[in-house]
Design a protein around this motif. Structure first.
Motif, PDB file in Angstrom:
ATOM      1  N   ASP A 237       0.723   4.486  -8.830  1.00 28.60           N
ATOM      2  CA  ASP A 237       2.075   5.628  -8.737  1.00 28.60           C
ATOM      3  C   ASP A 237       1.656   6.047  -7.410  1.00 28.60           C
ATOM      4  OD1 ASP A 237      -0.151   6.736 -10.022  1.00 28.60           O
ATOM      5  OD2 ASP A 237       1.069   7.770 -11.284  1.00 28.60           O
ATOM      6  N   GLY A 238       0.501   5.748  -6.628  1.00 29.64           N
ATOM      7  CA  GLY A 238       0.079   6.797  -5.627  1.00 29.64           C
ATOM      8  C   GLY A 238      -1.199   7.118  -5.740  1.00 29.64           C
TER       9      GLY A 238
ATOM     10  N   ASP B   6       3.875  14.009  -7.201  1.00 29.58           N
ATOM     11  CA  ASP B   6       5.086  13.900  -7.889  1.00 29.58           C
ATOM     12  C   ASP B   6       5.695  15.107  -8.760  1.00 29.58           C
ATOM     13  OD1 ASP B   6       3.453  14.238 -10.082  1.00 29.58           O
ATOM     14  OD2 ASP B   6       3.463  12.078 -10.890  1.00 29.58           O
TER      15      ASP B   6
ATOM     16  N   GLY C  49       0.824  10.706  -7.571  1.00 28.30           N
ATOM     17  CA  GLY C  49       1.634  10.125  -6.805  1.00 28.30           C
ATOM     18  C   GLY C  49       1.466  11.031  -5.420  1.00 28.30           C
TER      19      GLY C  49
ATOM     20  N   GLU D 182       0.480  11.371  -1.508  1.00 28.63           N
ATOM     21  CA  GLU D 182       0.394  10.558  -0.095  1.00 28.63           C
ATOM     22  C   GLU D 182      -0.931  10.157   0.104  1.00 28.63           C
ATOM     23  OE1 GLU D 182       2.858   9.019   1.020  1.00 28.63           O
ATOM     24  OE2 GLU D 182       4.310   9.685  -0.178  1.00 28.63           O
TER      25      GLU D 182
END
Length: 426
Positions: free
Chosen positions: A38-39, A68, A83, A85
């Motif tokens: 999920d990142g 997120d 989440g 980057e």
């Protein structure tokens, strides 16, 4: 700043047989992000789980701006952001450093300290461990040797009530009656008595002797193959204020109760549980808004709000935090599962919520695979996702018992395992 613990170069180091490692410790941190499904994931160490209100606000903004939006509590009272980057590492580090959450970049993964979360708030225990917490963190960050510790090495500071003493720490300090302290190495009976003010120094010295003994080839005390007594003896030799002692009877208590906690003087603090350790942006905002000075994150994925009036409880309940000690969420934990982890065989969090029933007895932990990330110490119900179903077992006294493969009713199987009397099982 406290002075670094020094180890005399002329002192011989004990030798020990250790588990051979063929790779470096890949434990994630705030500066070493982990690539998940999920990142990117960042694990931010919060010694003792103690966050100032301004630090909590910065973490919440980082989760919203870079990830997120959610914050995940770990079994060591730390925080994970998910989440993220891949290129946000420098931005995240700047934010954390601006509020003192990165006092030493070289030590950021080794600041693993759990502490009795209600210490000094409810009149229980033999001493407030806050002075230990501050001193131990400073000594760790001042020790060049300690930077080589594994990100899995754990210190526990127990105020005498026995809550964090049962969490399987590598070094445990426990307040003793009369103002002293007990120093315990690993899960063994190797215990020394130390003066209260010398306890943090003794804990760091144990870690430094551990590194000398293993030459950095071990991550945890459990890998020392019965040599923890030798390690403690060497520590006592270097610290004249310490002396070996017979292991006292260590009372072990459970996680903090949920709801209001009242001090002897009538002051209230609030204890809440985050279901499965997941905190939404709205829940985190309510916690930070309710905090007077600080929040204390617990190893049971809860939050203590010191000296906060009972009138704030309805606000916390309204955003989905657990304030009722009889809630079916109490004692239920899970790893991240799908879709966050590629190794998971199931969406264990959704399945855990669907199987939720009122059940006292053993805690239950849901794992998406055999790795069982984040599972608790001690007796518990072990629910593991397999290809095509689940396996439900009971862990009792260190042994796996009463395994149920692919039960027809998962909720019924888990409830039965939690409430059955396992004391006579063979």
């Amino acid at each position: 700043m406290l002075a670094a613990v020094s180890t005399p170069s002329c002192s011989p180091s004990p030798q020990a047989t250790v588990v051979s490692r063929d790779r470096d410790d890949a434990c994630p941190g705030a500066l070493r992000l982990h690539a998940a499904d999920d990142g990117a994931l960042a694990r931010i160490r919060i010694p003792g789980g103690v966050l100032r209100a301004d630090q909590a606000e910065v973490l919440g903004r980082a989760a919203r701006d870079l990830g997120d939006g959610e914050l995940h509590l770990t079994s060591r009272g730390n925080v994970q952001l998910r989440g993220l980057e891949p290129g946000c590492g420098a931005d995240l580090a700047d934010r954390l450093e601006s509020v003192g959450l990165l006092p030493s970049w070289r030590h950021e993964r080794v600041r693993n300290i759990v502490a009795s979360p209600l210490s000094g708030l409810d009149g229980q225990g033999f001493a407030d461990v806050r002075p230990w917490l501050r001193a131990l963190d400073e000594l760790l960050c001042a020790s060049e040797a300690a930077a080589r510790l594994s990100g899995r090495f754990l210190f526990a500071l127990d105020d005498g009530r026995g809550d964090v003493a049962g969490l399987g720490a590598d070094v445990t300090l426990r307040a003793a009656p009369g103002g002293g302290a007990w120093l315990r190495v690993g899960a063994s009976d190797a215990v020394a008595a130390v003066r209260f003010e010398e306890a943090p120094r003794a804990a760091v010295l144990v870690a430094e002797v551990f590194l000398e003994t293993t030459d950095g080839r071990a991550w945890r005390m459990s890998e020392l193959a019965g040599q923890t007594g030798v390690l403690l003896s060497e520590t006592v030799r270097r610290l004249p204020a310490a002396e070996p002692t017979a292991r006292p009877a260590w009372r072990v208590t459970a996680e903090p109760p949920y709801g209001p906690v009242t001090a002897p003087d009538g002051t209230t603090s609030l204890s809440v549980l985050a279901p499965l350790g997941r905190l939404t942006a709205a829940q985190w905002s309510e916690l930070t808004a309710s905090a007077v000075h600080e929040l204390r994150l617990t190893p049971w994925r809860g939050v203590i709000l010191p000296t906060v009036p009972v009138s704030r409880l309805p606000h916390l309940t309204a955003v989905g935090l657990i304030t009722d000690p009889t809630s079916p969420w109490v004692g239920v934990g899970a790893c991240i599962g799908r879709p966050g982890c590629a190794k998971s065989h199931a969406d264990v969090r959704t399945d855990a919520a669907a199987s939720l029933t009122r059940a006292d007895g053993l805690p239950v932990y849901w794992s998406g695979c055999e790795r069982r990330c984040g599972r608790p110490r001690g007796d518990h119900v072990d629910v593991v996702a397999k290809d095509g179903g689940y396996q439900v077992s009971v862990i009792h006294d260190g042994f796996t018992r009463n395994t149920n493969h692919n039960p027809s009713s998962l909720a019924a199987a888990v409830t039965a395992a939690r409430t059955h009397d396992h004391s006579h099982d063979q």
